[in-house]
Design a protein around this motif. Structure first.
Motif, PDB file in Angstrom:
ATOM      1  N   ALA A 159       0.769 -11.509  69.450  1.00 32.60           N
ATOM      2  CA  ALA A 159       0.296 -11.368  68.140  1.00 32.60           C
ATOM      3  C   ALA A 159       0.350 -10.236  67.646  1.00 32.60           C
ATOM      4  O   ALA A 159       0.645  -9.954  66.386  1.00 32.60           O
ATOM      5  N   LEU A 160       0.298  -9.212  68.193  1.00 29.66           N
ATOM      6  CA  LEU A 160       0.297  -7.617  67.782  1.00 29.66           C
ATOM      7  C   LEU A 160       1.726  -7.503  67.338  1.00 29.66           C
ATOM      8  O   LEU A 160       1.950  -6.762  66.156  1.00 29.66           O
TER       9      LEU A 160
ATOM     10  N   GLU B 265      -5.443   3.615  59.840  1.00 30.89           N
ATOM     11  CA  GLU B 265      -4.911   4.705  58.937  1.00 30.89           C
ATOM     12  C   GLU B 265      -5.589   6.197  59.353  1.00 30.89           C
ATOM     13  O   GLU B 265      -5.058   7.143  59.642  1.00 30.89           O
ATOM     14  N   ALA B 266      -6.896   6.074  59.507  1.00 26.95           N
ATOM     15  CA  ALA B 266      -7.699   7.211  59.612  1.00 26.95           C
ATOM     16  C   ALA B 266      -7.457   7.712  61.207  1.00 26.95           C
ATOM     17  O   ALA B 266      -7.517   8.941  61.480  1.00 26.95           O
ATOM     18  N   ALA B 267      -7.446   6.660  62.002  1.00 30.50           N
ATOM     19  CA  ALA B 267      -7.229   7.113  63.459  1.00 30.50           C
ATOM     20  C   ALA B 267      -5.812   7.755  63.473  1.00 30.50           C
ATOM     21  O   ALA B 267      -5.731   8.799  64.327  1.00 30.50           O
ATOM     22  N   ARG B 268      -4.753   7.464  62.869  1.00 29.53           N
ATOM     23  CA  ARG B 268      -3.541   7.892  63.081  1.00 29.53           C
ATOM     24  C   ARG B 268      -3.420   9.455  62.176  1.00 29.53           C
ATOM     25  O   ARG B 268      -2.684  10.246  62.713  1.00 29.53           O
ATOM     26  N   VAL B 269      -4.250   9.395  61.357  1.00 26.95           N
ATOM     27  CA  VAL B 269      -4.317  10.941  60.652  1.00 26.95           C
ATOM     28  C   VAL B 269      -4.840  11.746  61.638  1.00 26.95           C
ATOM     29  O   VAL B 269      -4.701  12.939  61.652  1.00 26.95           O
ATOM     30  N   ASP B 270      -6.077  11.073  62.438  1.00 29.12           N
ATOM     31  CA  ASP B 270      -6.535  12.119  63.342  1.00 29.12           C
ATOM     32  C   ASP B 270      -5.730  12.556  64.520  1.00 29.12           C
ATOM     33  O   ASP B 270      -6.342  12.932  65.564  1.00 29.12           O
TER      34      ASP B 270
ATOM     35  N   GLY C 122      -0.184   4.873  69.105  1.00 22.13           N
ATOM     36  CA  GLY C 122      -0.187   3.439  68.978  1.00 22.13           C
ATOM     37  C   GLY C 122      -1.153   2.803  69.900  1.00 22.13           C
ATOM     38  O   GLY C 122      -1.793   1.902  69.806  1.00 22.13           O
ATOM     39  N   LEU C 123      -1.059   3.502  71.184  1.00 20.52           N
ATOM     40  CA  LEU C 123      -1.852   2.916  72.400  1.00 20.52           C
ATOM     41  C   LEU C 123      -3.417   3.116  72.241  1.00 20.52           C
ATOM     42  O   LEU C 123      -4.207   2.242  72.318  1.00 20.52           O
ATOM     43  N   GLN C 124      -3.578   4.311  71.562  1.00 23.04           N
ATOM     44  CA  GLN C 124      -4.943   4.779  71.393  1.00 23.04           C
ATOM     45  C   GLN C 124      -5.498   3.789  70.228  1.00 23.04           C
ATOM     46  O   GLN C 124      -6.805   3.369  70.094  1.00 23.04           O
ATOM     47  N   CYS C 125      -4.803   3.515  69.215  1.00 21.61           N
ATOM     48  CA  CYS C 125      -5.184   2.794  68.072  1.00 21.61           C
ATOM     49  C   CYS C 125      -5.418   1.327  68.747  1.00 21.61           C
ATOM     50  O   CYS C 125      -6.523   0.806  68.103  1.00 21.61           O
ATOM     51  N   LEU C 126      -4.882   0.954  69.490  1.00 21.15           N
ATOM     52  CA  LEU C 126      -5.103  -0.383  69.931  1.00 21.15           C
ATOM     53  C   LEU C 126      -6.358  -0.348  70.832  1.00 21.15           C
ATOM     54  O   LEU C 126      -7.139  -1.138  70.836  1.00 21.15           O
ATOM     55  N   LEU C 127      -6.703   0.623  71.815  1.00 22.20           N
ATOM     56  CA  LEU C 127      -7.490   0.533  72.779  1.00 22.20           C
ATOM     57  C   LEU C 127      -8.789   0.805  72.066  1.00 22.20           C
ATOM     58  O   LEU C 127      -9.999   0.402  72.280  1.00 22.20           O
ATOM     59  N   PHE C 128      -8.903   1.878  70.947  1.00 22.94           N
ATOM     60  CA  PHE C 128     -10.108   2.333  70.371  1.00 22.94           C
ATOM     61  C   PHE C 128     -10.457   1.982  69.081  1.00 22.94           C
ATOM     62  O   PHE C 128     -11.459   1.963  68.599  1.00 22.94           O
ATOM     63  N   VAL C 129      -9.476   1.412  68.338  1.00 23.92           N
ATOM     64  CA  VAL C 129      -9.755   0.714  66.966  1.00 23.92           C
ATOM     65  C   VAL C 129      -9.585  -0.667  67.006  1.00 23.92           C
ATOM     66  O   VAL C 129     -10.487  -1.623  66.394  1.00 23.92           O
ATOM     67  N   LYS C 130      -8.536  -1.202  67.452  1.00 28.17           N
ATOM     68  CA  LYS C 130      -8.302  -2.617  66.953  1.00 28.17           C
ATOM     69  C   LYS C 130      -9.047  -3.551  68.133  1.00 28.17           C
ATOM     70  O   LYS C 130      -9.738  -4.608  67.717  1.00 28.17           O
ATOM     71  N   LEU C 131      -9.069  -3.226  69.416  1.00 27.57           N
ATOM     72  CA  LEU C 131      -9.647  -3.971  70.473  1.00 27.57           C
ATOM     73  C   LEU C 131     -11.320  -4.081  70.168  1.00 27.57           C
ATOM     74  O   LEU C 131     -11.571  -5.323  70.362  1.00 27.57           O
ATOM     75  N   PRO C 132     -11.577  -2.990  69.786  1.00 27.74           N
ATOM     76  CA  PRO C 132     -13.251  -3.065  69.670  1.00 27.74           C
ATOM     77  C   PRO C 132     -13.726  -4.072  68.289  1.00 27.74           C
ATOM     78  O   PRO C 132     -14.589  -4.801  68.122  1.00 27.74           O
ATOM     79  N   CYS C 133     -12.757  -4.108  67.183  1.00 31.21           N
ATOM     80  CA  CYS C 133     -12.730  -4.852  66.043  1.00 31.21           C
ATOM     81  C   CYS C 133     -12.473  -6.118  66.451  1.00 31.21           C
ATOM     82  O   CYS C 133     -12.746  -7.147  65.847  1.00 31.21           O
TER      83      CYS C 133
END
Length: 261
Positions: free
Chosen positions: A91-92, A163-168, A172-183
């Motif tokens: 799906a990703l 996008e905010a996570a990428r700016v910080d 890609g892995l951190q966006c998945l673990l700390f942004v996408k999965l919690p959502c």
């Protein structure tokens, strides 16, 4: 003011009517029959006398039941994690495609096939119908549907968060673990529960392959229930059904509690 009160009472009446009809249907077709199963689990099948916990002791001491429980837990423990991980990874990848409406219709194609057709197809690929072939058959049939559920959850993630996570500086892995999965917490709960319930239906494939007495590694709970039904051992069926329902209920409550944390 009176008109407003009349409208509220009318809406409340419609609400109670809707809930009452739903509750009546659930009571007639689910709650009352299950209450009768609980009653029968403490009775003898022939005389209808009170047997206490004898039926439960008989079921727990039954070797076929213990074998079926072990195989079913083994299948659930292997198939569901594989299904969740594989479908999430797919799906990703597919979520990056802009127009996948045509592809989405193909995801659900395996679920539209009759179970007998699926068994015939997998007999062509696997010479031995064992535990591994059963897992592959389950994954093939349910992965597409699970991908659609994942895609619906991924589509609901605000792009601003990623996008905010990428700016910080998140990769890609951190966006998945700390942004996408919690959502996707709600999607995870729904997918795991549906996958768990669908795993209980894999009996059809195993039954069509091996009949009432398949190989030891694919002898599942439903085989035991089927054999007891044929032998009219309804007291064992009732006791085992109550225990299985209790385990399923506890599992759902624990997983719901874990997913809300």
């Amino acid at each position: 003011m009176n008109k407003c009160n009349r409208n509220r009472r009318r809406e409340l009446g419609y609400f109670l009517l809707f809930i009452g009809m739903s509750l009546a249907g659930v009571s007639v077709f689910v709650l009352i029959p299950f209450a009768d199963v609980i009653r029968r689990s403490f009775m003898t099948v022939m005389s209808g006398e009170f047997a206490g916990l004898d039926n439960y002791r008989t079921v727990i001491g039954n070797q076929a039941f213990r074998l079926a429980v072990g195989n079913t837990l083994h299948f659930v423990g292997v198939a569901i994690p594989l299904l969740v991980v594989i479908s999430l990874a797919a799906a990703l990848v597919l979520s990056r495609i802009r127009d996948i409406r045509v592809i989405k219709s193909l995801y659900l194609f395996p679920m539209a096939l009759p179970t007998a057709t699926v068994v015939i197809v997998w007999r062509m690929f696997f010479y031995r119908q064992d535990f591994d072939s059963l897992v592959v058959s389950y994954l093939w049939k349910n992965t597409g549907y699970t991908i659609v559920l994942w895609l619906a959850g991924i589509a609901g993630i605000p792009n601003e968060l990623v996008e905010a996570a990428r700016v910080d500086g998140a990769n890609g892995l951190q966006c998945l673990l700390f942004v996408k999965l919690p959502c996707l917490k709600g999607s995870v709960y729904t997918i795991v529960i549906l996958s768990f319930l669908n795993s209980m239906k894999i009996y059809r494939e195993a039954y069509l392959v091996g009949g009432s007495y398949p190989g030891r590694d694919i002898y599942l709970l439903q085989h035991t229930f089927n054999n007891w039904y044929v032998n009219l051992e309804f007291d064992k069926m009732a006791a085992a059904s109550v225990m299985v329902a209790g385990v399923l209920f506890v599992f759902i409550l624990l997983f719901q509690h874990y997913s809300q944390r």
